[in-house]
Design an enzyme around this catalytic site. Structure first.
Site, PDB file in Angstrom:
ATOM      1  N   ASP A 184      10.671  68.033  13.800  1.00  0.00           N
ATOM      2  CA  ASP A 184      11.993  68.966  14.526  1.00  0.00           C
ATOM      3  C   ASP A 184      11.832  69.864  13.320  1.00  0.00           C
ATOM      4  OD1 ASP A 184      13.946  71.039  15.861  1.00  0.00           O
ATOM      5  OD2 ASP A 184      13.723  69.383  16.738  1.00  0.00           O
ATOM      6  N   HIS A 200      18.510  72.469  14.051  1.00  0.00           N
ATOM      7  CA  HIS A 200      17.900  71.441  15.024  1.00  0.00           C
ATOM      8  C   HIS A 200      17.552  69.992  14.942  1.00  0.00           C
ATOM      9  CE1 HIS A 200      14.880  72.121  18.722  1.00  0.00           C
ATOM     10  NE2 HIS A 200      16.322  72.755  19.480  1.00  0.00           N
ATOM     11  N   SER A 246      16.438  70.708  24.700  1.00  0.00           N
ATOM     12  CA  SER A 246      15.934  70.520  23.554  1.00  0.00           C
ATOM     13  C   SER A 246      17.061  69.599  23.383  1.00  0.00           C
ATOM     14  CB  SER A 246      16.532  71.492  21.599  1.00  0.00           C
ATOM     15  OG  SER A 246      15.230  72.710  22.071  1.00  0.00           O
TER      16      SER A 246
END
Ligand SMILES: *[C@@H]1O[C@H](CO)[C@@H](O)[C@H](O)[C@H]1NC(C)=O
Ligand SMILES: *[C@@H]1O[C@H](CO)[C@@H](O)[C@H](O)[C@H]1NC(C)=O
Ligand SMILES: *[C@@H]1O[C@H](CO)[C@@H](O)[C@H](O)[C@H]1NC(C)=O
Ligand SMILES: *[C@@H]1O[C@H](CO)[C@@H](O)[C@H](O)[C@H]1NC(C)=O
Ligand SMILES: *[C@@H]1O[C@H](CO)[C@@H](O)[C@H](O)[C@H]1NC(C)=O
Ligand SMILES: *[C@@H]1O[C@H](CO)[C@@H](O)[C@H](O)[C@H]1NC(C)=O
Length: 939
Positions: free
Chosen positions: A173, A223, A567
């Site tokens: 990520d 994220h 996600s």
């Protein structure tokens, strides 16, 4: 989040590599001139590069080694002198090398983190507003009350002390803020985040080269930090009292996205290989590329890792609006666990905190008139304008006590309305669609009576958001939750005074409010991407909570955030796998794990975004097997021999399947077989003259496939196994239109009479032939003047093409900077109805200029490919092919009359069969160049 709605798939581009150096900000979906090759042997890539230079004059600059001892041996490279080759020539040249197994263009992969709403984050520490935090209710060491865990039985595993101990999960990520106290606060051996690597560096933006370093710290994207908290957030030092799914597991952080949040497929493959080589037990990655094909490079490597004993868990994508057939890669790859998202059952909101008191009305008289209750806390969202300073106001609800009213203060307030200047006016958010009344109208009517301060009761728990009132005289606006508004109205109805204190913006504390979502909670999110893949692999595998998920966020960005997307669902499943691994002792048999989580998942009923359909489950193409039930997957005594059944289409129909039912329990069990229905849906829109793709929610067909079992039930002894054969008949009948590609699905139910075991096997098929559908239609793919067809013979005057500055290449991300003017540049609008493995867009001259030996895929002489083509692994998204006077290989086309010809290979089509190609051409158009004379016959 992730998954910007990118359109095109892999580009076979090379011709423009030179330019890559000159336009580092190019937003297109592929990296010009960059390729990934898989090589046959461990020989040095220098041998391969030397051969390319010697045999073909191709100068390849090495980008990355993509090498794993067992899985994959390859490199990525950048071509610099390819302007003499067009992309198909270059690919052909590369493929002729004996040591090359396969070649793919490098694609850009973005991470889209969205812009948080104010109520998705606590107030930033820098504002001085933080300080008071409210932990989630009842969170404590022994009881897990975090809603995503209650929905997936993760709470039950935690209650048994199963926390993922002994497993390490690799997160590919944007990196992780390992300084975060709820993520252990350190990096390295002994820390929660035990190891990792930064594959790209802070500034990586393709086509530049990554600058790896050893610290996968993320302080700019967030994220990966959110994903990390979903997997393994610790309760200790967690301001909001939740844990990750596997707080006992360890993490490894592989940073593939730097601060610009753009990665490339070679970086991602490299990250996956490193995660595998480092001995991680699970790989979680919440991103992907739109394609719908299961066999591109990243997908292939992911499949091999999964087959080698490391589960690969990937977010399905957030393109739910595109309806059926919007799978992404690598979520769509064989053996990979593709995860869709359901809405959280609670709707979390970060609210500010105020106080209110309730007292008997002065006018009520008597002894009780000073009976003010002690002040009570309430949560609110500051709107615009925000209260300039702290105010204590008397609540006024003159609009009435109807808590479901949809048009409060929508007309002038009555003459007997008191002066409102020192009141907090309580009212409901209007239903503007029904009433055409907007908050601005309400503000004006209230200001007309001197009102300055408004408190909105929002209409439902899931629409708790800020209100904006731009009306002279209105000085402060807040919103409160429905339950809070109801309490206040109730008090007013009882004749009490309610005095509300609204703090000024700076004095505001941040508390987390968790409302119940009985509207969308538990249903698959409308954003969650649908499968199957074009080759009819059932996708996604299953779902997990992904809508409205609270997790950690980098400290410099606020520390915590509520996010929505597949996600967020993907890491929950990765964490659940660690728990299942701990409970069962191993995850190495990834196929077994896939079967367990699928069989024990819980299918949900169909919710089309507006209403539910009791009695009918959501299609397998939307929810896979349903929402993961981790406890059942860990402890089921029954093991089914298949994960799901792909019945294919009518041309490849596979209607008969035999599967085993294994009873690992210590008692005999009887299994009753049955079927649960799901909606059958059309891929294409009914009632159209030519095929048009349908979008979410796809049209429903009232027809179901039929199932027949060779036995209604089977008795399986303890430790034994039995085989069951099922025969599926595709839906038939007058109402079933095969040309619209009805996608049917359902669940075989396997119910044990021994104990409470309800297992499912999802099945999916298409009651039509994929290959029969014309992917391109003249009615929807044409020379376009913006959205409509341009007239034949239209003349375009273009700037003379500059061979040193190759043209814009089809830009799937609609980057306005790079898109030529659609009104002034000849362009072919391409609206493919289905995906295609190969899309050619070639230029044909009407002036007899097609004598250079080039041909379209169906053998028609042409000048060559338009820049940006051909493409492979193409999704069904719309795209536009621009004619800017130059071909893919840099050839400048003289002024003249041309047509553009698009050729798409049908799904399951054979490139060698002419009838498997759909060919559509534009009307002729005339090209002139600025400063050039009239069109002349081309040389
Ligand atoms: C912690 O959870 C247990 C089990 O639900 C409950 O009995 C106990 O009261 C909780 N403790 C606190 C402090 O909330
Ligand atoms: C409350 O308002 C709603 C919506 O305007 C209306 O349908 C309903 O009849 C009202 N109820 C009462 C008791 O007035
Ligand atoms: C609502 O207000 C009316 C007067 O405006 C009152 O008669 C009625 O009892 C109230 N309803 C409730 C539920 O208190
Ligand atoms: C609120 O805080 C900001 C930043 O600290 C400050 O500039 C501003 O003057 C404060 N406003 C009030 C009304 O105190
Ligand atoms: C909204 O959330 C509150 C607080 O969780 C809950 O009490 C209430 O029942 C919910 N309302 C609806 C309509 O779901
Ligand atoms: C089930 O089928 C498999 C494959 O055909 C076979 O190997 C196995 O022996 C069968 N099991 C039983 C119990 O019949």
């Amino acid at each position: 989040m992730k998954f910007a709605s990118t359109t095109c798939a892999a580009l076979l581009g090379a011709a423009t590599a030179v330019i890559a150096q000159q336009q580092p900000e190019d937003q297109s979906d592929w990296v010009r001139g960059a390729y990934i090759v898989e090589l046959d042997s461990n020989e040095s890539p220098d041998v391969f590069y030397a051969q390319l230079a010697h045999d073909h004059g191709i100068e390849a600059e090495h980008r990355m080694h993509l090498a794993s001892s067992n899985l994959f041996h390859g490199v990525s490279f950048q071509v610099h002198n390819a302007s003499t080759h067009d992309r198909s020539d270059l690919l052909t040249a590369v493929k002729t090398k004996a040591q090359v197994r396969a070649v793919w263009p490098v694609r850009t992969v973005r991470l889209n983190v969205g812009t948080p709403a104010r109520h998705d984050m606590p107030a930033p520490a820098s504002s001085g507003a933080r300080g008071v935090h409210q932990r989630r209710d009842a969170a404590n060491e022994t009881s897990d009350t975090f809603s995503p865990h209650l929905m997936t039985q993760i709470d039950k595993l935690h209650a048994k002390g199963v926390t993922g101990k002994g497993f390490r999960i690799a997160i590919v990520d944007s990196g992780i803020d390992w300084h975060h106290p709820a993520l252990g606060g350190c990096f390295g051996p002994g820390c929660l985040i035990e190891t990792g690597w930064d594959l790209v560096g802070d500034d990586y933006s393709p086509p530049g080269l990554p600058k790896p370093d050893s610290d996968p710290y993320d302080n700019c994207v967030g994220h990966g930090t959110h994903v990390a908290g979903t997997i393994a957030a610790q309760l200790q030092d967690n301001e909001y009292g939740f844990t990750g799914a596997a707080p006992g597991a360890k993490l490894a952080a592989y940073r593939a996205w730097g601060c610009p949040a753009k990665a490339t497929t070679d970086v991602l493959i490299s990250a996956f290989i490193k995660a595998f080589e480092d001995g991680n037990d699970i790989i979680s990655c919440s991103d992907g590329l739109l394609s719908g094909w299961s066999d591109d490079a990243w997908g292939l490597v992911s499949s091999r890792i999964a087959a080698a004993g490391v589960p690969v868990v990937i977010a399905a994508g957030n393109d739910g609006g595109a309806g059926i057939f919007q799978a992404s890669s690598p979520a769509g790859a064989h053996g990979v666990t593709g995860v869709g998202a359901v809405q959280n059952a609670v709707f979390p909101v970060f609210v500010a905190e105020g106080e209110y008191g309730v007292s008997q009305q002065q006018s009520g008289g008597g002894a009780a008139n000073h009976g003010t209750t002690s002040s009570t806390s309430y949560g609110f969202l500051a709107g615009t304008p925000a209260f300039p300073r702290e105010m204590k106001l008397s609540l006024w609800a003159g609009m009435g006590n109807n808590t479901t009213s949809i048009e409060d203060a929508c007309s002038s307030l009555p003459d007997d309305t008191p002066d409102l200047s020192d009141k907090l006016v309580l009212l409901r958010v209007p239903d503007s669609q029904k009433t055409r009344c907007y908050p601005i109208d309400q503000g004006e009517n209230i200001a007309a009576k001197g009102g300055k301060y408004m408190a909105y009761i929002v209409r439902s728990n899931v629409t708790f958001e800020e209100q904006y009132i731009y009306v002279d005289g209105i000085e402060g606006v807040i919103s409160v939750a429905p339950f809070q508004g109801a309490q206040w109205i109730d008090a007013l109805n009882k004749g009490m005074d309610v005095t509300v204190t609204v703090p000024g913006a700076n004095a505001t504390a941040t508390i987390l409010m968790e409302l119940e979502d009985h509207i969308t909670g538990g249903f698959t999110g409308d954003f969650s991407s649908w499968g199957p893949t074009w080759d009819l692999l059932p996708k996604p595998q299953l779902t997990a909570p992904g809508g409205k998920i609270l997790s950690t966020y980098p400290l410099p960005l606020g520390g915590y955030r509520i996010m929505t997307g597949t996600s967020m669902a993907c890491p929950l499943v990765a964490g659940a796998l660690a728990l299942i691994g701990e409970a069962r002792g191993s995850l190495k048999d990834t196929n077994l794990i896939d079967r367990l989580i699928s069989a024990t998942a819980e299918p949900k009923i169909w919710f089309d975004g507006t209403k539910t359909y009791p009695g009918t489950l959501a299609p397998v193409s939307q929810q896979g097997a349903g929402i993961i039930q981790a406890y059942d997957a860990a402890f089921t005594k029954t093991i089914l021999g298949v994960e799901s059944l792909s019945l294919k289409d009518t041309e490849h129909f596979a209607g008969e399947h035999t599967f085993s039912i294994e009873n690992t329990g210590d008692q005999e069990a009887t299994y009753v077989l049955g079927r649960m229905k799901t909606q059958t849906m059309y891929t294409l829109q009914p009632g159209m003259a030519s095929p048009i793709k349908a979008v979410y929610p796809n049209p429903i067909v009232d027809a179901w496939g039929e199932l027949r079992f060779d036995a209604d039930s089977v008795v399986v002894p303890a430790g034994g196994s039995a085989n069951v054969t099922v025969t599926v008949t595709a839906p038939q009948g007058n109402n079933v239109n095969a040309t619209l590609l009805p996608v049917y699905s359902g669940y075989i139910s396997v119910n044990s009479t021994r104990d409470d075991e309800h297992l499912v096997i999802p099945y999916l098929g298409v009651a039509g032939a994929m290959r029969s559908v014309h992917i391109l239609q003249a009615s929807s793919s044409y020379l376009a003047d913006f959205g409509t067809p341009a007239e034949a013979g239209r003349a375009y005057t273009l700037p003379p093409p500059d061979p040193a500055d190759l043209p814009f290449l089809n830009n799937p991300n609609k980057d306005p900077i790079h898109i030529p003017d659609e009104g002034k540049t000849p362009n072919m609008l391409l609206q493919p109805v289905l995906g295609t493995r190969a899309l050619y867009v070639d230029v044909v001259s009407d002036d007899n200029g097609d004598s250079n030996g080039k041909k379209t895929p169906t053998g028609r002489p042409c000048r060559g490919a338009l820049a940006g083509y051909p493409q492979t692994y193409v999704s069904k998204s719309e795209q536009r092919a621009f004619f800017q006077g130059m071909l893919a290989d840099g050839t400048v086309l003289p002024a003249g009359t041309y047509r553009v010809v698009a050729s798409a290979l049908r799904v399951f089509g054979d490139e060698a069969r002419e009838e498997d190609w759909d060919v559509v051409e534009t009307v002729p158009f005339v090209v002139l160049y600025n400063g050039a004379a009239k069109p002349t016959a081309a040389a």
